[in-house]
Structure formats: C-alpha cells, structure tokens
Design a protein around this motif. Structure first.
Motif, short mmCIF file in Angstrom:
data_model
loop_
_atom_site.label_atom_id
_atom_site.label_comp_id
_atom_site.label_asym_id
_atom_site.label_seq_id
_atom_site.Cartn_x
_atom_site.Cartn_y
_atom_site.Cartn_z
N LEU A 107 41.06 -19.22 -14.84
CA LEU A 107 39.89 -18.84 -16.29
C LEU A 107 39.91 -17.51 -16.46
O LEU A 107 40.03 -17.01 -14.95
N ILE A 108 40.18 -17.32 -17.40
CA ILE A 108 39.85 -15.65 -17.78
C ILE A 108 38.82 -15.15 -18.71
O ILE A 108 39.04 -15.76 -19.77
N PHE A 109 37.94 -14.17 -18.19
CA PHE A 109 37.07 -13.87 -19.20
C PHE A 109 37.08 -11.90 -18.95
O PHE A 109 36.80 -11.72 -18.96
N PRO A 110 36.78 -11.28 -20.31
CA PRO A 110 36.58 -9.91 -20.39
C PRO A 110 35.74 -9.62 -20.56
O PRO A 110 34.63 -10.56 -21.32
N VAL A 111 35.11 -8.86 -19.26
CA VAL A 111 34.28 -8.96 -18.95
C VAL A 111 33.73 -7.44 -18.78
O VAL A 111 34.60 -7.29 -17.93
N LYS A 112 32.71 -6.67 -18.37
CA LYS A 112 32.70 -4.82 -18.32
C LYS A 112 31.62 -4.62 -17.29
O LYS A 112 30.25 -4.82 -17.72
N ASN A 113 32.43 -4.58 -16.28
CA ASN A 113 31.62 -3.78 -15.48
C ASN A 113 30.17 -4.51 -15.17
O ASN A 113 29.07 -3.82 -13.81
N LYS A 114 29.89 -6.18 -15.83
CA LYS A 114 28.42 -6.69 -15.01
C LYS A 114 28.43 -7.47 -13.90
O LYS A 114 29.67 -7.78 -13.06
N THR A 115 26.76 -6.91 -13.44
CA THR A 115 27.04 -7.50 -12.16
C THR A 115 25.61 -9.15 -11.51
O THR A 115 26.24 -9.72 -11.11
N LYS A 116 25.87 -8.62 -13.75
CA LYS A 116 25.51 -11.26 -13.45
C LYS A 116 26.23 -11.70 -14.91
O LYS A 116 26.50 -11.13 -16.06
N VAL A 117 27.38 -12.60 -14.10
CA VAL A 117 28.22 -12.94 -15.44
C VAL A 117 27.63 -14.73 -15.65
O VAL A 117 27.35 -15.24 -14.53
N SER A 118 26.97 -14.89 -16.38
CA SER A 118 26.78 -16.05 -17.57
C SER A 118 27.69 -16.73 -18.36
O SER A 118 28.23 -16.91 -18.65
N LEU A 119 27.94 -17.69 -17.79
CA LEU A 119 29.17 -18.93 -17.95
C LEU A 119 28.54 -20.14 -17.75
O LEU A 119 27.49 -20.38 -17.79
N GLN A 120 28.86 -20.34 -19.51
CA GLN A 120 28.39 -21.80 -19.75
C GLN A 120 29.83 -23.04 -19.96
O GLN A 120 30.27 -22.76 -20.86
#
Lengths: 343, 232
Positions: free
Chosen positions: B178-191
C-alpha cells in the motif's frame, strides 16, 4: 603489558574452546555437502539440544498428553513408525501417510511427504495441530510447558529466559532434530577408504548407480525432489501428494524422494507404507510401475533386474545401515531430564 | 591543548548520547470504518448499517516493511518491521516508528502481510511467533489477514464465516503493498472500510477461505483497496 598478554591468552583459549564445542555439536561428514539449514539463525548449544530432545520425547505436546514425536518417530526404526502402513496418533486415530524417517534433516529444504512444510523449524507445528496426530495447538502447548516444574528451567538454561515462547520451542526441537545425522554406515566407511565392499555389495552398488542413483542420489540417498514413482493410486486415500500443496497439475502423484539410509530398519515403505519388505519395493520397480502423465522420466522404461541382481542390490542397501545412529544414546529418551521432574 | 581535545570529545559524546534521546517518533493509527462511524477496538463489532446482521469477531493482520519515501526514493525504512494489528488488542492498533533524524517525506509505503523470504526463514519471535495464531500449521506460511465473524447469510455452524488470507508462493501470493501520499506527518491515521470488504463477499455462497487460493488473492486485493488515510 604482562597483564595484557595474559588477558589475550585467556581470550584465545576461550575462543578456541568455544569453536571446539560449536564444531563438535554438528560436524559435516567429510563425504557430505554443506547443509542447507541456516545455523546462524539458530546456533546449536548443548542445553538447547537437550531441551529439544526432552520436547521430542514428551507427550505434553499432545492434547491429552499421550502422544510424543517419538510415538511415530522411534529411534530403533530410524525415527519412523515401524510396523504400521499408516501412522496412528491420538485416540488411536489413523493418519493418511506413513511417517517419514528423520535422518540428515539439516540437508533438507522441504518436509513431509508432500513438502507442505517449508522449514525444519516449522515442521513440529504440523503434527502438534493435526487432529489425527497430537490434536493440540502451540498456544496451549506453551502454556502447559510454562506450568511444569522442569521446562521453565530448561528454557532459561537454553535461551536465558524462562518465559516460554513458540519460537524457542520450535527452535529447540529443530536443534535436536539437526543432530540426527547418519553418516557412519558401511557405505560411508568404504567411501572414506576405511573398509571394502564384499563382491556382492560391490555388484549391488553398481546396479544401484545404474538404476536408482538418479533420484536416490549419494551421499544423502535422495535428491530431495518430488517424484511420481509409478505407484497405483490408493482409491481409499486418493492422495495426490505434492499437487495438494502446489495445485499444479504436473505435481499430481508426486511425493518426496526418501533417503535410503537405514532402510533395513525403516519399513514399511512408500508414502502409504504399502510395502512391508524391501523385496516388494524392488519388484514394484521392475514389474509394478503404473504409467501416468506425471510418471518420473527415469521410470518410463522398466528397470530390469534378475533375481540374483535384486539380492545383490539388497546387500548393498543393507550397507546403508548405521548402527551408531540407531543406537546412539544421545538421541534416546532423556531420562535424566524427566527423572528431575519426579523428584 | 589536551584540555581542548578532552572537551571536544566530551562534547561529541554528549551529542551522540543525545541522539538517542532525540529520536523522532512517527505513528500509524489503525481504525475500522463502517459508513461514517469509526471504531477503535472491540471484542465484537456489529455492522449497524448492514441488514444482514453481520458481526465481526476477529480482525487481525500484519503490517510490515514500513517505508517513508521522498520523490519515490526511500528516505527511511523501519528495521525488523513486522507488526500484528489486532482489533481485540487496543495497544496493537498504534504502531510507533522511531527514526534518528527528522523525516522529510511525501509517501508512506507498507505491506499488508508477510513477504516470501520471511515466510521461509523458520521460527521467529515477537509478533511473528506462531503462538500469535497467524500461522498455517498444516502447510507452512503466515496468515496475512484474518477476518472472522457471523452472519445470518452463512449456512454454517453458528452462522460463522472465516477468511484466513495468505500465500507466498506463485500463483497465490497474498502480500499487498500500500502506498499513500502523506507529507511529513508524525501521525498517520488509517481506516479500514469494513463495509466495503463485507459487501464484496457473497456470504451466502462464500463463507470460508483457509488456504492460498485464487479467491484468497482476490479478497486480499479488495482489502488492500479498503484502506485509506483520513484526517481528523
């Protein structure tokens, strides 16, 4: 300065002693290839081997504490289940195959007659969970072991941790199984120029090389492949062997080529134990081959052997008997461990 | 002079030792989504919006090989990256990843499941220990994703369904990247959209998968497409 030299000397002695112990626990026989088991991920140690040996002989691995690994893998029969075509397990349930002998496992990549198990470490999980064998589960086994008097201590001595895990349990069982090396048969001593074949054995060896060695390759006496050796399908078992694992049509009726080492004692023969005697096995190869799409190419043309040649071939096969393996006391029931628990 | 060198060494040591303290933590948080509702964890999850009375009793899966990328190049990869996410164990729903330096990244990549090399590497510990109940014993291999529950649609004992997805050998490879575009976040929430998964299965006809198979791989792909990043 003097102090440094002494320290260095002690260090060297310890290091060489360590190497000595390490090498003594598993020696690759001179006429053998390098093993396939990765010892770096599970380095052998005497306490771990002893723990594995205790687990191998302990029926605590089964649901009702009646069946151990040794129930179907007895040392006197080269660690197989002698006298039973299909091995039987818990509550006298009968399985679908003849248990394989446990010999030279460090040189094997896939396990079980159909190669369903991909690593020696994971092998024990199959009989532990099989409802016709031990009908247990590893989670419960670990909690039962933890509740005993002896095992937390043995695990601590082995892994430096008395908390028992599935990983440590499986690795310890592997350690014991890895030590089951058979390499001191008459055949081996002949190969090492320490002995000579009789004329009959010599002729048998030539016949073996011409007719059998392409699958039962020296020195392990197996090429570790899967083959259809022309057995008529047993209509009550309907066992398609390797096909059951890969679902590839060309794997239908293929079974793992077993080692022939200690074959004198590992009867009955074939994946379903249909042949009680070696003579029946040889008769199968000369007269009984059933043709099918996946029949081994080596058996497309029938093997031709006279009755005298069959006798010679058997004389050679008996040179694969390794008494130092069959009666090695370090492979036997570890009564010293279990005596401890009754104190 | 010697004094200066001493102080320099001391200074360097201080920085080095501080480096551990100054670890940067990145977290991945998993939740289940049904319609507009998000669930953290529960013993049993009843799908309120489903007319077929579906209850989920087991939902666990492996997250592995977590990587952070910048312009498609890996900037950080977690070592020994194997995590069992189990919705009956709240602590497992949050994965903390420690990096020595602050990451500048624009993509988060990870696998659902266990790669083939790990599958053939023998007994392993922690989340990969076979006592975690995520290993097939009769035919070696990790179960990548386990989904169990009940539905009136299932004509089975106790109306149960069981989907154990895995497989590491061709043609039945269950591993999903799985690949998600996320920028520099320290917390990534996945549902994980559970309704999407359940509605993709015809529970009246298909109520169990227990081995590597075509159906198993197909469902693994549907599951992979049911994960999304959400913003609180």
């Amino acid at each position: 300065m003097k102090k440094k030299i002494v320290t260095l000397a002690i260090f060297c002695v310890v290091l060489s002693a360590y190497r000595f112990v390490k090498e003594a626990l598993f020696v690759v026989p001179v006429n053998f290839p390098e093993p396939v088991y990765d010892f770096s991920k599970n380095p052998l140690s005497p306490p771990k081997i002893l723990l594995g040996r205790a687990l191998f002989y302990d029926p605590i691995l089964s649901r009702n504490n009646t069946i151990s690994c040794a129930s179907c893998h007895a040392q006197f029969s080269a660690f197989t289940h002698s006298d039973h075509a299909l091995s039987h397990g818990i509550d006298d349930k009968i399985g679908i195959r003849n248990s394989p002998s446990l010999i030279n496992l460090a040189w094997q990549r896939l396990f079980m007659r159909d190669g369903a198990i991909n690593h020696l470490d994971m092998q024990a999980l199959a009989p532990i969970h099989n409802i016709a064998e031990m009908d247990e589960n590893i989670i419960h086994v670990v909690s039962k072991l933890q509740a005993t008097k002896i095992y937390p201590k043995l695990y601590y001595n082995s892994f430096g941790d008395s908390i028992i895990t599935g990983e440590h349990t499986l690795k310890a069982i592997s350690q014991f199984m890895l030590t089951l090396v058979s390499s001191n048969s008459k055949y081996d001593s002949v190969m090492r120029d320490q002995s000579v074949f009789t004329d009959q054995e010599k002729n048998g060896y030539l016949l073996f090389q011409q007719n059998c060695a392409s699958c039962h390759t020296e020195p392990l006496f197996t090429n570790n492949n899967f083959s259809n050796n022309g057995l008529a399908i047993d209509t009550s078992l309907r066992d398609l062997g390797r096909f059951g694992v890969t679902k590839i049509a060309s794997d239908s009726l293929k079974f793992k080529v077993p080692t022939l080492r200690n074959i004198e004692f590992s009867y009955p023969y074939m994946h379903d134990g249909r042949f009680k005697r070696l003579s029946q096995v040889l008769n199968h190869y000369t007269l009984g081959i059933k043709k099918s799409n996946t029949l081994a190419k080596e058996l497309q043309n029938p093997i031709k052997l006279t009755s005298n040649e069959k006798v010679d071939l058997m004389a050679f096969l008996f040179t694969l008997t390794d008494k130092s393996f069959l009666y090695n006391t370090s492979f036997a029931y570890p009564k010293e461990v279990f005596a401890e628990s009754t104190k | 002079m010697i004094q200066k060198v001493k102080y320099s060494i001391l200074f360097c040591l201080l920085i080095l030792s501080n480096k551990d303290w100054a670890q940067n933590l990145y977290t991945m948080q998993f939740v289940v989504k049904e319609g507009a509702t998000r669930f953290n964890f529960s013993d049993t999850l009843t799908l309120a919006n489903d007319s077929n009375d579906v209850q989920i009793t087991t939902l666990k899966f492996y997250v592995s090989k977590i990587q952070f990328l910048k312009r498609h190049k890996i900037v950080f990869e977690e070592k020994n990256s194997f995590h069992l996410v189990d919705f009956s164990n709240a602590a497992s729903l949050q994965i903390a990843i420690a990096s020595d330096s602050k990451l500048s990244y624009d993509e988060l990549r990870f696998n659902i499941g266990i790669d083939s090399a790990t599958n053939v590497s023998g007994a392993m510990g922690n989340d990969l220990d076979p006592t975690k109940g995520m290993y097939w014993t009769w035919q070696s291999g990790y179960i990548n994703f386990k989904l169990e529950g009940q539905s009136v649609l299932c004509n089975t004992r106790n109306n149960e369904f069981q989907f154990h997805l895995g497989g590491y050998m061709s043609p039945y490879v269950g591993l999903q990247t799985l690949i998600f575009p996320v920028k520099n976040k320290t917390k990534v929430s996945l549902q994980l959209d559970i309704s999407k998964i359940i509605t993709s299965i015809d529970l009246a006809k298909s109520n169990h998968i227990m081995s590597p198979s075509t159906e198993g791989v197909l469902l693994s792909k549907i599951i992979a497409n049911s994960f999304t990043v959400y913003h609180k």
